[in-house]
Motif scaffolding. Structure first.
Motif, short mmCIF file in Angstrom:
data_model
loop_
_atom_site.label_atom_id
_atom_site.label_comp_id
_atom_site.label_asym_id
_atom_site.label_seq_id
_atom_site.Cartn_x
_atom_site.Cartn_y
_atom_site.Cartn_z
N GLU A 103 0.88 -1.16 0.00
CA GLU A 103 0.00 0.00 0.00
C GLU A 103 0.92 1.21 0.00
O GLU A 103 1.63 1.46 0.97
N ALA A 104 0.92 1.96 -1.11
CA ALA A 104 1.97 2.96 -1.31
C ALA A 104 1.40 4.37 -1.41
O ALA A 104 0.23 4.58 -1.75
N ARG A 105 2.28 5.33 -1.15
CA ARG A 105 1.99 6.75 -1.34
C ARG A 105 2.93 7.31 -2.39
O ARG A 105 4.06 6.82 -2.57
N GLY A 106 2.48 8.33 -3.10
CA GLY A 106 3.31 8.94 -4.12
C GLY A 106 4.61 9.48 -3.56
O GLY A 106 4.63 10.14 -2.52
N GLY A 107 5.73 9.17 -4.23
CA GLY A 107 7.04 9.63 -3.79
C GLY A 107 7.72 8.73 -2.78
O GLY A 107 8.88 8.95 -2.42
N GLU A 108 7.04 7.68 -2.35
CA GLU A 108 7.61 6.77 -1.35
C GLU A 108 8.62 5.81 -1.98
O GLU A 108 8.49 5.42 -3.13
N THR A 109 9.63 5.43 -1.21
CA THR A 109 10.59 4.41 -1.62
C THR A 109 10.46 3.22 -0.69
O THR A 109 10.62 3.35 0.53
N GLU A 134 5.66 10.25 -7.78
CA GLU A 134 4.85 11.25 -7.07
C GLU A 134 3.42 11.27 -7.59
O GLU A 134 2.46 11.44 -6.83
N ASN A 135 3.25 11.10 -8.89
CA ASN A 135 1.93 11.20 -9.52
C ASN A 135 1.32 9.83 -9.79
O ASN A 135 0.63 9.64 -10.80
N ILE A 136 1.55 8.86 -8.91
CA ILE A 136 1.01 7.52 -9.11
C ILE A 136 -0.51 7.59 -9.24
O ILE A 136 -1.20 8.27 -8.49
N ALA A 137 -1.03 6.91 -10.24
CA ALA A 137 -2.48 6.89 -10.47
C ALA A 137 -3.16 6.04 -9.40
O ALA A 137 -2.59 5.05 -8.92
N PRO A 138 -4.38 6.39 -9.00
CA PRO A 138 -5.10 5.59 -8.01
C PRO A 138 -5.33 4.17 -8.52
O PRO A 138 -5.44 3.93 -9.72
N GLY A 139 -5.43 3.22 -7.59
CA GLY A 139 -5.73 1.84 -7.94
C GLY A 139 -4.55 0.90 -7.80
O GLY A 139 -3.55 1.21 -7.14
N ASP A 140 -4.65 -0.26 -8.46
CA ASP A 140 -3.64 -1.31 -8.37
C ASP A 140 -2.73 -1.30 -9.60
O ASP A 140 -3.20 -1.15 -10.73
N VAL A 181 1.44 -2.92 -6.39
CA VAL A 181 1.58 -1.65 -5.69
C VAL A 181 0.24 -0.94 -5.78
O VAL A 181 -0.26 -0.66 -6.88
N SER A 182 -0.37 -0.67 -4.63
CA SER A 182 -1.72 -0.10 -4.59
C SER A 182 -1.71 1.31 -4.03
O SER A 182 -1.05 1.59 -3.03
N ALA A 183 -2.47 2.18 -4.69
CA ALA A 183 -2.75 3.51 -4.17
C ALA A 183 -4.26 3.56 -3.95
O ALA A 183 -5.03 3.78 -4.89
N SER A 184 -4.70 3.31 -2.71
CA SER A 184 -6.11 3.09 -2.43
C SER A 184 -6.96 4.35 -2.53
O SER A 184 -8.16 4.27 -2.82
N GLU A 185 -6.37 5.51 -2.31
CA GLU A 185 -7.15 6.74 -2.38
C GLU A 185 -7.58 6.98 -3.83
O GLU A 185 -6.77 7.12 -4.73
N GLY A 186 -8.89 7.01 -4.03
CA GLY A 186 -9.42 7.18 -5.38
C GLY A 186 -9.58 5.88 -6.14
O GLY A 186 -9.91 5.90 -7.33
N ALA A 187 -9.38 4.73 -5.49
CA ALA A 187 -9.52 3.44 -6.15
C ALA A 187 -10.99 3.14 -6.44
O ALA A 187 -11.87 3.44 -5.62
#
Length: 320
Positions: free
Chosen positions: A51-57, A130-136, A165-171
């Motif tokens: 579960e990732a956030r934009g800009g995270e390593t 940084e600009n990862i799109a929402p979702g999986d 890699v999931s960005a759940s906000e806006g999924a």
């Protein structure tokens, strides 16, 4: 110049059963496996899930074990996930550039040597944009053994572990039914339904990895309950589509409505909006028509024969 013919044997560890492409004969004493390392991300993982956030390593590691009798020299790299024409999940080939997860993965080394019976730990990072799109977003860590058997034949064996890699906000979890096609058998048996083949495409219109439950219902004329068939599809990536084929018994009544219901469910268990579609099955009841024709013919013969017998009896009575 003789062009090399390349055979590729790909083993993908993806939740689902192992998938293969074209196979070539490989040496039996060469075998290895890879699995996520036990660390702060988990101790008994079958794949990499973040579960990732934009800009995270993200820092993680994979264990590579040599089960064979020879020293292995493997290439290691990341690859994007994709869907085959039959709807199966797989990873892109080494000659296809990655633009998603495969491009975010950076192993500490692109080549590793593993002695027979030994396990090596390979660390890697996943740099989330940084600009990862929402979702999986799906990809994988690939280990590859390339060997040239002859000038004309080369072998490339790959084993990979899946990464999401999931960005759940806006999924969003959603799907659609497209390209419905029907194939109806001839209804010769007047006492049984006909087999109707329903083919359709499921389109993942959301941005998460989903599974779909497809339910097809046709009304039965011989019982109170409807006839229903339920089938679960394989996992489907966002913006991809998957063919589904189902065999449903339908009673021939010239035209009959069949209801299709599609329920998308994300890998995390979120249920999306249920999709409904109604299609009309045209099934001429030839068997029932034949029975009615035979009954009609029998009744007509009986009436004609009865009238003839009655007339003959009347004629005989007058002559007496």
């Amino acid at each position: 110049m003789l062009l090399a013919l390349l055979f590729s044997v790909i083993t993908l560890v993806l939740f689902a059963p192992v998938a293969f492409t074209e196979q070539a004969q490989l040496p039996r004493d060469i075998a290895w496996g890879i699995t996520p390392a036990a660390n702060e991300h988990g101790g008994a993982r079958t794949s990499f899930t973040y579960e990732a956030r934009g800009g995270e390593t993200i820092h993680d590691a994979v264990w590579i074990t040599n089960h064979g009798a020879e020293v292995l020299k493997l290439r290691v790299y990341g690859a994007d996930g994709t869907t085959t024409a039959s709807g199966d999940l797989t990873l892109q080939g080494s000659d296809e550039p990655s633009t998603s997860v495969g491009a975010w993965v950076q192993p500490e080394t692109s080549n590793i040597t593993v002695a027979p019976g030994e396990t090596e730990t390979l660390h890697f990072t996943v740099t989330v944009p940084e600009n990862i799109a929402p979702g999986d977003h799906m990809g994988g860590i690939v280990t590859s053994l390339f060997s040239a058997e002859t000038a004309a034949v080369a072998l490339d064996q790959r084993i990979a572990t899946r990464m999401i890699v999931s960005a759940s906000e806006g999924a969003t979890v959603s799907a659609d039914i497209r390209n419905v096609d029907l194939g109806v058998s001839t209804a010769w048996n007047p006492f049984a339904p006909v087999n109707t083949t329903i083919r359709l495409d499921i389109a993942n219109t959301g941005n998460t990895l989903i599974r779909n439950e497809v339910a097809v219902t046709s009304n039965s004329v011989v019982s109170i309950a409807d006839t229903q068939r339920i089938q679960e599809s394989d996992e489907l990536l966002p913006e991809e589509h998957q063919p589904v084929e189902m065999l449903v018994p339908v009673w021939p009544r010239f035209t009959q409505a069949v209801e299709i219901q599609l329920t998308p469910v994300s890998t995390s268990g979120v249920v999306g909006e249920v999709v409904h579609e109604s299609v009309t099955v045209v099934a001429i009841p030839w068997g029932q028509i034949a029975v009615l024709v035979l009954i009609g013919a029998a009744v007509s013969w009986y009436l004609v024969h009865h009238r003839r017998v009655k007339r003959d009896r009347q004629t005989a009575s007058v002559l007496q």
